[in-house]
Scaffold this motif. Sequence first.
Motif, PDB file in Angstrom:
ATOM      1  N   GLY A  28       0.823  -1.197   0.000  1.00  0.00           N
ATOM      2  CA  GLY A  28       0.000   0.000   0.000  1.00  0.00           C
ATOM      3  C   GLY A  28       0.855   1.244   0.000  1.00  0.00           C
ATOM      4  O   GLY A  28       2.081   1.187   0.005  1.00  0.00           O
ATOM      5  N   ARG A  29       0.173   2.356   0.024  1.00  0.00           N
ATOM      6  CA  ARG A  29       0.813   3.663  -0.039  1.00  0.00           C
ATOM      7  C   ARG A  29       0.727   4.310   1.337  1.00  0.00           C
ATOM      8  O   ARG A  29      -0.280   4.195   2.013  1.00  0.00           O
ATOM      9  N   VAL A  30       1.792   5.015   1.692  1.00  0.00           N
ATOM     10  CA  VAL A  30       1.790   5.735   2.965  1.00  0.00           C
ATOM     11  C   VAL A  30       1.743   7.231   2.688  1.00  0.00           C
ATOM     12  O   VAL A  30       2.161   7.690   1.627  1.00  0.00           O
ATOM     13  N   ASP A  31       1.252   7.988   3.641  1.00  0.00           N
ATOM     14  CA  ASP A  31       1.123   9.432   3.474  1.00  0.00           C
ATOM     15  C   ASP A  31       2.484  10.119   3.404  1.00  0.00           C
ATOM     16  O   ASP A  31       2.697  10.999   2.571  1.00  0.00           O
ATOM     17  N   PHE A  32       3.396   9.729   4.289  1.00  0.00           N
ATOM     18  CA  PHE A  32       4.698  10.386   4.409  1.00  0.00           C
ATOM     19  C   PHE A  32       5.798   9.338   4.554  1.00  0.00           C
ATOM     20  O   PHE A  32       5.634   8.353   5.278  1.00  0.00           O
ATOM     21  N   TRP A  33       6.932   9.600   3.906  1.00  0.00           N
ATOM     22  CA  TRP A  33       8.081   8.695   3.984  1.00  0.00           C
ATOM     23  C   TRP A  33       9.348   9.534   4.036  1.00  0.00           C
ATOM     24  O   TRP A  33       9.526  10.445   3.230  1.00  0.00           O
ATOM     25  N   TRP A  34      10.183   9.228   5.008  1.00  0.00           N
ATOM     26  CA  TRP A  34      11.476   9.881   5.143  1.00  0.00           C
ATOM     27  C   TRP A  34      12.565   8.836   4.894  1.00  0.00           C
ATOM     28  O   TRP A  34      12.975   8.137   5.825  1.00  0.00           O
ATOM     29  N   ASP A  87       1.974  -3.704   9.953  1.00  0.00           N
ATOM     30  CA  ASP A  87       2.957  -4.732  10.294  1.00  0.00           C
ATOM     31  C   ASP A  87       3.789  -5.125   9.075  1.00  0.00           C
ATOM     32  O   ASP A  87       5.003  -5.300   9.177  1.00  0.00           O
ATOM     33  N   ARG A  88       3.144  -5.244   7.907  1.00  0.00           N
ATOM     34  CA  ARG A  88       3.879  -5.588   6.681  1.00  0.00           C
ATOM     35  C   ARG A  88       4.848  -4.471   6.303  1.00  0.00           C
ATOM     36  O   ARG A  88       5.991  -4.737   5.918  1.00  0.00           O
ATOM     37  N   ILE A  89       4.400  -3.222   6.423  1.00  0.00           N
ATOM     38  CA  ILE A  89       5.282  -2.094   6.089  1.00  0.00           C
ATOM     39  C   ILE A  89       6.460  -2.034   7.056  1.00  0.00           C
ATOM     40  O   ILE A  89       7.605  -1.836   6.640  1.00  0.00           O
ATOM     41  N   ARG A  90       6.213  -2.237   8.334  1.00  0.00           N
ATOM     42  CA  ARG A  90       7.294  -2.219   9.327  1.00  0.00           C
ATOM     43  C   ARG A  90       8.361  -3.276   9.030  1.00  0.00           C
ATOM     44  O   ARG A  90       9.528  -3.100   9.378  1.00  0.00           O
ATOM     45  N   ALA A  91       7.950  -4.386   8.387  1.00  0.00           N
ATOM     46  CA  ALA A  91       8.878  -5.475   8.089  1.00  0.00           C
ATOM     47  C   ALA A  91       9.695  -5.240   6.814  1.00  0.00           C
ATOM     48  O   ALA A  91      10.639  -5.987   6.545  1.00  0.00           O
ATOM     49  N   VAL A  92       9.371  -4.205   6.037  1.00  0.00           N
ATOM     50  CA  VAL A  92      10.116  -3.911   4.802  1.00  0.00           C
ATOM     51  C   VAL A  92      11.524  -3.429   5.170  1.00  0.00           C
ATOM     52  O   VAL A  92      11.680  -2.562   6.042  1.00  0.00           O
TER      53      VAL A  92
END
Length: 192
Positions: A101-107, A145-150
């Motif tokens: 999926g897409r996240v609002d903000f990414w640093w 949880d899936r994004i945290r595991a990337v």
Amino acid sequence: MPSLVPVRAALDVARTRDLRGGLVVIDHGLRSRAFDRVVARSYLEARSAFRGTKVAALALALADPLSESAGESLSRAGMYEARLARPVLQKWFHDAEGRIGRVDFWWPCCGVVGEFDGLVKYLGRTERGGRTPEQVVVDEKLREDRIRAVPGVRGFARWTWDDALRQRPMIDKLSAAGLARCSHGPWIAETP
């Protein structure tokens, strides 16, 4: 010739409000294609002597049509005012199972993901797409949880309208997620 009413209205709000209010309306105008940046810049330059033009010019320079909601725009204004690193907007994440999926903000500088959570995501009938509010919460948790595991993701922060409006709670959540480690480069290439 396109109407100047939308650009005039947005820039008048930006001139008479603060950066936060100005960024919300200009982001929306660009996102909805009510006007474009070139027309807005030209309109503003022709009124450079008007009160509030510097604030409006800054809001226009910071504006981004990728900001998908007023809450995201408000959040970005707060991030800018707090001198945080500029985020990448609407970043897609994938894993071995495919698109997450897409996240609002990414640093990318420090591996932090940020999500503005308005209640409409959980309570809006259309936004839920036939799911119960409880199922939306479970789905969001599984997605997070899936994004945290990337690989490369080291922190994740979520905040609400109240956090963004008060600003400090949002900044504290981002700092706790690891954003304090990011370099704080410029948000705008040119001076507004």
